[in-house]
Scaffold this active site. Sequence first.
Site, short mmCIF file in Angstrom:
data_model
loop_
_atom_site.label_atom_id
_atom_site.label_comp_id
_atom_site.label_asym_id
_atom_site.label_seq_id
_atom_site.Cartn_x
_atom_site.Cartn_y
_atom_site.Cartn_z
N CYS A 168 83.30 -9.97 55.72
CA CYS A 168 84.19 -8.97 55.12
C CYS A 168 83.87 -8.69 53.66
CB CYS A 168 85.64 -9.40 55.27
SG CYS A 168 86.08 -9.63 57.00
N HIS A 228 91.40 -2.34 58.12
CA HIS A 228 90.30 -3.14 57.55
C HIS A 228 89.08 -3.09 58.46
CE1 HIS A 228 88.01 -6.38 55.94
NE2 HIS A 228 88.46 -7.32 56.75
N CYS A 260 88.24 -11.96 50.65
CA CYS A 260 87.91 -13.15 51.43
C CYS A 260 87.01 -12.74 52.59
CB CYS A 260 89.18 -13.81 51.96
SG CYS A 260 90.19 -12.69 52.95
#
Lengths: 308, 443
Positions: free
Chosen positions: B104, B397, B427
């Site tokens: 990510c 996301h 994160c």
Amino acid sequence: MRDVALDSVPGLPSLYRSALLSSIPLPWGDGSAQRTSDASAAALPDVRHRVSGVQAMVGDLTRFQQLIGAPAQDVLPSGYLHTIAFPVAMSVMARKDFPLPLLGMIHLRNAVEHRRVIGFGEQLDIAAWAEDLRPHHAGTQVDLVTEVSSSGAVVWTGRSTYLAKGTRLAGPAPEAKEERQPFTAPPLTAVWNLPGSIGRSYAAVSGDYNPIHLTALTAKALGMQRAIAHGMYLASRMVQETKPAGVDSFSWSIDFRSPVLLPARVAIAVAQQSDARGWQGAAITGWNQRRGREHFVGRLARLADLHA
Amino acid sequence: MVDQAAGQRSAQSSPSVRNAVVIGGNRIPFARSGGPYAYSSNKDMLTAALDGLVARFGLQGERIGEVAAGAVLKHSRDFNLTREAVLGSALAADTPAYDVQQACATGLETVIGLANKIKLGQIESGIAGGVDSASDAPIAVSEGLRRVLLDLSRAKTTPQKLSILRRLRPRDLAPNAPTTGEPRTGLSMGEHQAITTARWEISREAQDELALNSHHNLAAAYERGFFSDLVTPYRGVTRDANVRADTSMEKLGKLKPVFGKDLDAPPTMTAGNSTPLTDGAATVLLGSEDYARRNNLPMLANVVDAEAAAVDFVHGAEGLLMAPVYAMPRMLQRNGLTFDDFDFFEIHEAFAGTVLSSLAAWENEDFCRNTLGLDGALGKVDRSKLNVNGSSLAAGHPFAATGGRIVASLAKALAEKGSGRGLISVCAAGGMGVVAILEAREK
């Protein structure tokens, strides 16, 4: 103790086959099947089986490493040494003068000392014997010791403890059943999702085709509810996931508390122990979250590096 | 923990590097997985986002110094995903490109890598970005079938081939789909976060409140036209499809917990305070000051510094998504800054619990002293400066696209304010995290 040299490491399938046959009492049989019910006059055979010049096969090694999640390095995982060496111990158990029945024995514990990095090309000498026949509240226990040497020095020692349920020894009364504390789950760190096929997969890489691991049907035939995971699969994976790279001399043990019925979701908790000198060891618990029941507890510890 | 030897320096005062500036950004609206982009591939969406950026800044036929982007869920055929997207875009065909994959943090890492190249004078312009499709995810053949096919391709004789084919079992025909599970722990990201959320005793209400703010802030930002020069419609979608302007604490409070149900602590994480699987793509145009001036392009913010960290989540020493907590003090110390020096905080909302656990850790005296090795608590983030234009809980996301969304939005917020600094924290899977500092251009 008398040494018996074998030409090569015996195949587990043939050992299982002969064990299966000898467990069926036949009128024209040699009477060996009767030993299952009568170990009263028991003594362990005073022999040590030996095989020399054993070498890992690189293809088998790679498949083993991949199955337990280890990088395919040119060194032997601690669990793989058991795989290579244990058939020699099995051949001791399959002897006609071995006082306990091979099939249906329950694997209680493994304890291993892994003294140094062992390269996959090393010529290994294997010795195996049985010792410490002793009563257990549910039957009779025995240790199978397997010693792996390279260039004359012992590099790996494994002690596997088995229980022959219901087989009673004459002599000292069995120890009382140990009161176990009720299980409280430690903080979860991982989950092993084991498919129903994991027993067959591990059998393929280890050669251990014990029917209790293969299918629900073959396991039921031997009194299990369903197929169960190999203890050494759990142990190999535990060591692989817990021991830091660079720790080359270590000991580990695993106590099996309840079988892992397949397929399974095994909750895992790892507690690492470190001090100023670095990693010193770890405690591992595997359990069933739904039932709140322990499957195994394991320990790893750094050994003083003998070769430093 | 903090690398004292690195000492303190200001990136701006260093004589050997020049500024890398954020010129602008463009993304397609993010959509729920299985929704309007269900049949668009990563390459499709990245190309769309690139073309929007090209149109916005007049880059047709231009050779950009380098384009860096990536995707987390990637087909094996997409080995050169970014270069292929460039070839399909209106950029000049002689624009080089490379792929990045840092879970990510992919999108943020592409910004950092290209900004560093610009700072060193290796390139004048760069486009950073990322894309992910949870809808068009790669599905692989089983290990059994794969081994058989590979061995078959190496076999020479018919008997060899037949004996290889005999290894095939019916179960080998079942495909493997990707999961959000961590390979080494078997736990999904949500299950990992549930452990951390419980450890920091983050309440359900606090998580729902953070989610509510995210939706309200994102909706308000759309209302005031904040995204009009950051988002280009795609496939009929004009704004992030996940945003719920009318959500409320009551509505969020009714959702059932989905993660942490096997833990001792009561479960608090729901579909409302966790990000949904999302499809989308985002890009950021970076350049040297020279490049921006020569092409008469805006300069929204400087890329000041960045830091990556990782934690040992495998053995339970730290939570999977807590690495930014460790990266932050190292970066702040190096730049001689504290939380008080920032006007905007962009903390990626993988889960509301992730943001709140990070904030709690930075405020915790014991944790900062004993685990981070600091003199005391790192500090308190002013909640009125946190994710002021919404974040991942509302926008969604699409893993590798999130970094580009955050950098472009933060740079624009800094340019609007005309002064100050912004802090980014993202994160990532594998126990990783990346933090970065942007600062407004002096007027």
